[in-house]
Design a protein around this motif. Sequence first.
Motif, mmCIF file in Angstrom:
data_model
loop_
_atom_site.group_PDB
_atom_site.id
_atom_site.type_symbol
_atom_site.label_atom_id
_atom_site.label_comp_id
_atom_site.label_asym_id
_atom_site.label_seq_id
_atom_site.Cartn_x
_atom_site.Cartn_y
_atom_site.Cartn_z
ATOM 1 N N UNK A 2 40.103 -38.281 -26.517
ATOM 2 C CA UNK A 2 40.277 -36.829 -26.509
ATOM 3 C C UNK A 2 39.311 -36.191 -27.505
ATOM 4 N N UNK A 3 38.644 -35.142 -27.061
ATOM 5 C CA UNK A 3 37.750 -34.413 -27.963
ATOM 6 C C UNK A 3 38.156 -32.953 -27.951
ATOM 7 N N UNK A 4 38.298 -32.396 -29.129
ATOM 8 C CA UNK A 4 38.705 -31.001 -29.214
ATOM 9 C C UNK A 4 37.647 -30.215 -29.973
ATOM 10 N N UNK A 5 37.163 -29.146 -29.366
ATOM 11 C CA UNK A 5 36.130 -28.311 -29.988
ATOM 12 C C UNK A 5 36.705 -26.930 -30.275
ATOM 13 N N UNK A 6 36.418 -26.415 -31.459
ATOM 14 C CA UNK A 6 36.926 -25.103 -31.799
ATOM 15 C C UNK A 6 36.005 -24.466 -32.840
ATOM 16 N N UNK A 7 35.880 -23.138 -32.773
ATOM 17 C CA UNK A 7 35.030 -22.463 -33.756
ATOM 18 C C UNK A 7 35.775 -22.344 -35.079
ATOM 19 N N UNK A 8 37.110 -22.277 -35.004
ATOM 20 C CA UNK A 8 37.919 -22.212 -36.213
ATOM 21 C C UNK A 8 39.024 -23.262 -36.097
ATOM 22 N N UNK A 9 39.456 -23.793 -37.244
ATOM 23 C CA UNK A 9 40.528 -24.798 -37.172
ATOM 24 C C UNK A 9 41.798 -24.231 -37.795
ATOM 25 N N UNK A 10 42.569 -23.527 -36.987
ATOM 26 C CA UNK A 10 43.823 -22.954 -37.480
ATOM 27 C C UNK A 10 44.869 -24.063 -37.559
ATOM 28 N N UNK A 11 46.021 -23.719 -38.154
ATOM 29 C CA UNK A 11 47.091 -24.710 -38.264
ATOM 30 C C UNK A 11 47.559 -25.172 -36.889
ATOM 31 N N UNK A 12 47.622 -24.219 -35.959
ATOM 32 C CA UNK A 12 48.086 -24.575 -34.609
ATOM 33 C C UNK A 12 47.151 -25.611 -33.998
ATOM 34 N N UNK A 13 45.863 -25.433 -34.207
ATOM 35 C CA UNK A 13 44.899 -26.379 -33.633
ATOM 36 C C UNK A 13 45.006 -27.738 -34.317
ATOM 37 N N UNK A 14 45.170 -27.718 -35.629
ATOM 38 C CA UNK A 14 45.328 -28.991 -36.338
ATOM 39 C C UNK A 14 46.578 -29.723 -35.851
ATOM 40 N N UNK A 15 47.630 -28.938 -35.592
ATOM 41 C CA UNK A 15 48.881 -29.536 -35.114
ATOM 42 C C UNK A 15 48.679 -30.142 -33.726
ATOM 43 N N UNK A 16 47.994 -29.378 -32.905
ATOM 44 C CA UNK A 16 47.703 -29.837 -31.531
ATOM 45 C C UNK A 16 46.955 -31.166 -31.593
ATOM 46 N N UNK A 17 45.983 -31.217 -32.502
ATOM 47 C CA UNK A 17 45.166 -32.423 -32.575
ATOM 48 C C UNK A 17 45.977 -33.599 -33.112
ATOM 49 N N UNK A 18 46.829 -33.360 -34.125
ATOM 50 C CA UNK A 18 47.581 -34.509 -34.655
ATOM 51 C C UNK A 18 48.641 -34.970 -33.658
ATOM 52 N N UNK A 19 49.101 -34.053 -32.813
ATOM 53 C CA UNK A 19 50.135 -34.416 -31.846
ATOM 54 C C UNK A 19 49.567 -35.243 -30.694
#
Length: 479
Positions: A178-195
Amino acid sequence: MVHFKELKLDEKILRAIEQLGYTEPTEVQQKVIPVALQKQDILVKSKTGSGKTASFATPLCELVDWDENKPQALVLTPTRELAVQVQEDITNIGRYKRIKGLALYGKSPFARQKLALKQKTHIVVGTPGRVLDHIEKGTLDVSKMEYLVIDEADEMLNMGFLEQVESIIKLLPKERTTMLFSATLSDVIKKLSSKYMKQAVSIEIDAAEENAPDIEHVKYVVREELKFSFLEKLTIIENPDSCIIFCRTKDRVEQLVDMLDEKGYTADKIHGGMMQEDRFEVMDDFRRGDFRYLIATDVAARGIDIEDITHVVHYDVPLEKESYVHRTGRTGRAGRSGKSIMLATPHEDKFVKEIEDYIGFEITTGAELSPEAIAKNRTAFDLKMQEQPEVKESKGAQLNANITKLYFNGGKKKKLRAVDFVGTLAKIEGVSADDIGIITIQDTVTYVEILNGKGPLVLKMMRNTTIKGKLLKVHIANK
Ligand code: AMP
């Protein structure tokens, strides 16, 4: 300096990259490609314009197994335009490996996509809603999905797609990269990635490293009722080659495009209320340089990659600070310079302040549009208004120049398969399997791409050569 050659890529991929004119990998490509080739999960913080599409498209094209008929990679994008753009980039990079990419998005006939999904497809690119729809209806088989890319994850969240993205992830095989690209790393995105990711390698491309685009930012305070006449003066002085003007609503877009049209500007529009096909057509025309001024709402222009946009005008101040960055990012791409000009009404200070806090610097107040400056630029402006904009070559032009798509009047109903075409065509003297591109077999017709300028030769020979004992009609395909 790192070269693409050092990135352990197949010669077929390297050749396509070279023909796209990419001489050296960008920062994000240097960092992402080697990790992705190891099939490790990656969380990437990087903006659009940094070459991030190729940073995942290249390893995907390299890693997918050509012989597998079911899709192996899924790329999720927030908008339909971006889905099409990513699919085109994948097709360009995977051209010589004959990688078949397919874009799936809403407001476009489901049945046609369903039919296309019956063909061999290596990589699917789509917007969450439509992708989920296909998975749930059983028209998109995800059992062999080994790779998932979530592109512009922050936009995905802004647009309320989180739930759909999660539903899709849950339907995919657990064994995957899985690869996740984002311009900003909000908490929601970090959570999504750790999940949903396993020991993801975190890659951050600093703004400074990202060859910070050379964009000049200016602002003006203009009363609402004076905006149009101000814009006229501004365009005379700036005399842009190619300009996007952003408005807050689709009604404002409609109004402005009519007013500009009446004044003789070459202008067209794009907003969410338009039919998808019309939106694509406008973007293609703008990309080709058919007109100079594109009037747009935020939604319609997200992620759009068009080179050579010299000016972005915020005719209305964006209400969300992030939109300022997205809008502005349409200019100054691929190492070029650009200018962002914002018109704010006297009551909009606080929005402007919010934007400045967000981008981390104060936007300079623009120079006065003096009658002298206008008089000085008038002739050049009038000249440009009269001349046809220069037609631009598309990114893949060189790559596509040597490709001929041939039509054959036989397909599945005549029991023809790709191997039958490859077998026959590769026997022609001077033609090898490497000269054959993507083959699309439908019920009664087949399209075959012939690469490396061999199209005319194949066409001539196939007029009287049989395939599986059948002589088919052959001609150059219409599209
Ligand atoms: P992206 O960030 O994916 O939207 O890419 C921004 C632009 O850079 C696109 O027009 C790409 O075609 C272009 N690009 C991507 N990689 C390279 C490279 N290695 N060298 C030059 N241009 C590139």
